[in-house]
Design a protein around this motif. Structure first.
Motif: not given
Length: 469
Positions: A81-92, A152-157, A274-281
């Protein structure tokens, strides 16, 4: 379509959070509840800036409890979701180890393809780092793009980097990840052997496919070498600043912790920054260093650093090594923990693993349980039992901050040379150095100068020798 809107029968039932691994248990795909982030309100759709992809998550559960496996997939959903995706389902799926061909096994890959078709997903995100062969084979089966946790993590970075150094570090990490995964111009060409004859060789095994891949790899290696040189030049400037602080004997404190634990908020509360603060990964990628003082007037620096995460890609650890040195070379690590998280202990272990990888094992650590105002008393008590020296604070309300400041002053390295001097007023810079890097025990202003009783480091003690009384 959400996880509850299609028939889950073909891919297994839901799992209970308290279950532990049972080697005799059915190894079918199991749905993980409450992962869907599908938007149902038109206002939400309008306010969302980017809706890049519709994804289904897939994880392989090899050890630990079901709750731990579900927690890992929930974290993957937050990353997606942080990367901008819409999560539809998840399985393990429970396996002894990931399948070397398709990660989840050929049969379950077919079931995953059915789930992708049922939900209308266009991407599968796997909760692990897949080999190039696994990525290719799984894509062939599910018929949509497959992305692993590392990508995915590289894309967020890449989305979050703002400084020149941060962008260069992320670009290097991405190239390191891409190098073994180049496929050339299409799947058929990427499989061509290239080169000359030999057993099994022939006309169909030579040609431009392999040559193109080798050319791409050579270009990528050249870019990586150039990027490393640029990062090294930027590292030199950072090292000079760090050496200046050491020369002036200014102790350093580094804020480290899991992503979104509230490190930047805590830095702001402790220093008035006054460092930028955001509720995000991964809201903070570029390190911020601020100057602060103890109640006794002793100066020290506070450095905010990139947040860690379970299975932080080794490419990022390597690329961000110069930045992470702020942690490894600090005099004290404030290990910030989100007290309101369902499983803070696993996050603590993940952070300590990364600190060990960057050479920070020997640095004194003070665990700071942040967001105490949002945590339950039971959760705080469990953390206190596990980490007896931990301090509970709230960067939002200020709870526990005074206690934390006092503990920081106690934990900083203390100068060990005692002096009693009368410093002429013409040597005011020496008095300032005593205040900045030493511990002033007594001070009075007299007719002939400033009388001081203090603990200082050896070099400053030598400079004060002429004024000893």
């Amino acid at each position: 379509m959400t996880a509850t809107e299609h028939d889950p029968t073909p891919v297994g039932g839901r799992i209970g959070a308290a279950d532990a691994i049972d080697s005799t248990r059915d190894t079918g795909l199991r749905h993980v509840a409450t992962l869907s982030t599908e938007l149902r309100d038109v206002v939400e759709v309008e306010q969302r800036q980017v809706r890049l992809e519709r994804v289904v998550l897939a994880g392989v559960w090899t050890s630990g409890t079901v709750a731990e496996a579900e927690s890992s997939l929930a974290e993957l959903a937050a990353l997606a979701e942080t990367a901008g995706a819409l999560v539809l389902d998840g399985v393990i799926q429970h396996r002894d180890k990931p399948d070397p061909a398709t990660y989840i096994g050929s049969g379950k890959a077919g079931e995953l393809r059915d789930l992708v078709e049922a939900t209308g997903a266009d991407t599968v995100v796997c909760d692990g780092e897949l080999s190039p062969a696994q990525l290719v084979r799984l894509e062939e089966v599910v018929k949509v793009k497959v992305v692993d946790r590392t990508a995915l993590i590289l894309d967020i970075f890449a989305q979050r980097a703002t400084s020149r150094e941060g962008k260069a570090q992320v670009a290097l990490a991405q190239m390191q990840y891409m190098l073994p995964r180049l496929r050339g111009w299409g799947a058929s060409l990427s499989r061509q052997m290239g080169g000359g004859g030999g057993a099994g060789g022939g006309m169909a095994t030579r040609g431009p496919g392999e040559t193109k891949i080798e050319t791409d790899r050579r270009r990528l290696r050249d870019k990586m070498a150039k990027m490393r040189r640029e990062i090294e030049e930027m590292k030199t400037a950072r090292d000079l600043k760090r050496q200046e602080r050491r020369r002036n004997k200014v102790p350093s404190v580094a804020l480290a912790g899991y992503t979104n634990a509230g490190k930047s908020s805590l830095l702001n509360r402790l220093t008035g920054a006054e460092v930028h603060v955001q509720n995000a990964l991964f809201a903070t990628l570029d390190p911020t260093v601020r100057r602060s003082e103890t109640a006794g007037g002793r100066a020290y620096t506070l450095a905010d650093t990139v947040g860690f995460v379970r299975h932080l890609p080794h490419q990022l650890v390597d690329a961000f090594r110069s930045t992470l040195e702020e942690v490894a070379e600090a005099d004290l690590i404030l290990h910030v923990v989100d007290g309101s998280h369902p499983d803070p202990q696993s996050q603590i272990e993940a952070v300590r693993t990364v600190i060990g990888e960057i050479g920070g094992q020997g640095v004194p650590e003070l665990v700071v349980v942040n967001k105490a105002d949002a945590a339950s008393p039971e959760a705080l008590e469990r953390l206190k039992r596990a980490e007896p020296t931990a301090i509970a604070v709230s960067a939002r309300t200020g709870e526990g901050i005074e206690h934390l400041l006092a503990r920081i002053a106690e934990e900083l390295p203390h100068p060990d040379v005692g002096v009693e001097v009368l410093v002429p007023y013409t040597q005011g810079q020496l008095v300032a150095r005593v205040h900045a890097s030493g511990e002033v025990l007594q001070e009075s202003h007299e007719e002939n100068g400033t009388r001081l009783k203090a603990n200082v480091d050896a070099s400053l003690a030598a400079d004060l020798t002429a004024y000893t009384y």
